[in-house]
Scaffold this active site. Structure first.
Site: not given
Length: 289
Positions: A108-109
């Site tokens: 994520h990210s």
């Protein structure tokens, strides 16, 4: 450490990489299940997967690894900077220490950027790649290169600010919610794991140096060249409306470098796995059904 992790109750593991660096991980699922190494975002921790991981534990052994300087993992020694290329090395070393010959990656990210580079570095070890709100690291198109370089070296050697002391956990959750836009109940898993209790209150456990500006970023052309080395089937999930630093044109151009990628969009904010864990689990599991 217990041999099994209940679907909703993770076990914690310490992974020693060197005499000065050890990483923490939360693990869900059957040890015999296919491994899914999950990487969180900047200033987050394994709590970022607290809602999603239990929904994947019936199919995978989910290993939510905490990057150096984050969560319960070690901080880097004084004088050593945090850089995403070094995060890639730490992740690959952790996979070695865990005995993962082949595995899937979920990021994520910031974790999605690191997962992308790890998959490009060791394609022979990757089963699948799942990315939420990120494909490759933040890039540099050139207009701010010099100023970014100067700003990094002009920043104080320490964090440049004293660490805030929170009276209680709820106060820290409120601060995180205001900074990130996450609702309090969604921020709680990250915040509770990200605090250390001191006399008189709580402060963030993460290394303050993580907020220092990066001196150098890869050029966009270099990032695309690296992404072209990803061989694993890849699923990319992006939020709508678009996150400002993940412009659609850039994400589309990067996605075109991968030979096997499926791009999906979901209404919500940057932490889709916290906002919509059921929908994100369905997105991920449909590709391995």
């Amino acid at each position: 450490m217990s041999e099994r992790a209940h679907a909703s109750a993770p076990i914690e593991q310490r992974i020693t990489l060197s005499h000065h660096l050890s990483l923490a991980a939360l693990i869900w699922g059957d040890p015999a299940a296919p491994p899914l190494l999950a990487l969180h975002g900047w200033l987050d921790n394994a709590g970022s997967y607290g809602f999603l991981a239990p929904k994947l534990a019936g199919r995978f052994r989910v290993i939510a690894l905490e990057l150096p300087g984050h969560g319960h993992s070690s901080h880097l020694p004084a004088g050593i900077s945090y850089h995403y290329v070094d995060y890639v090395g730490a992740v690959l070393s952790a996979a070695d220490a865990l005995g993962l010959e082949r595995y899937s990656l979920l990021g994520h990210s910031l974790g999605a950027g690191i997962a992308s580079l790890a998959a490009a570095a060791t394609p022979q070890r990757m089963d699948r790649l799942f990315l939420i709100e990120g494909l490759g690291p933040l890039g540099d198109e050139g207009s701010h290169t010099l100023q970014r370089f100067r700003d990094a070296y002009a920043a104080p050697a320490a964090s440049g600010k004293s660490l805030r002391l929170f009276a209680n956990v709820d106060q820290a959750i409120s601060a995180r919610s205001m900074a990130s836009g996450l609702r309090a109940e969604l921020a709680r898993p990250i915040v509770e794991r990200g605090l250390v209790q001191l006399e008189g209150g709580y402060r963030w456990r993460s290394d303050p140096r993580l907020t220092r500006p990066s001196a150098v970023r890869l050029a966009e052309a270099q990032i695309r060249a690296l992404l072209a080395g990803i061989e694993a089937p890849t699923s990319l999930l992006l939020s709508t409306p678009v996150t400002p630093y993940l412009p659609s044109a850039t994400m589309e151009a990067r996605a075109q470098q991968l030979p096997r990628i499926d791009v999906a969009h979901m209404p919500g904010g940057h932490h889709l796995q916290l906002e919509h864990p059921d929908a994100v689990a369905a997105w991920l599991l449909k590709s391995v059904a």
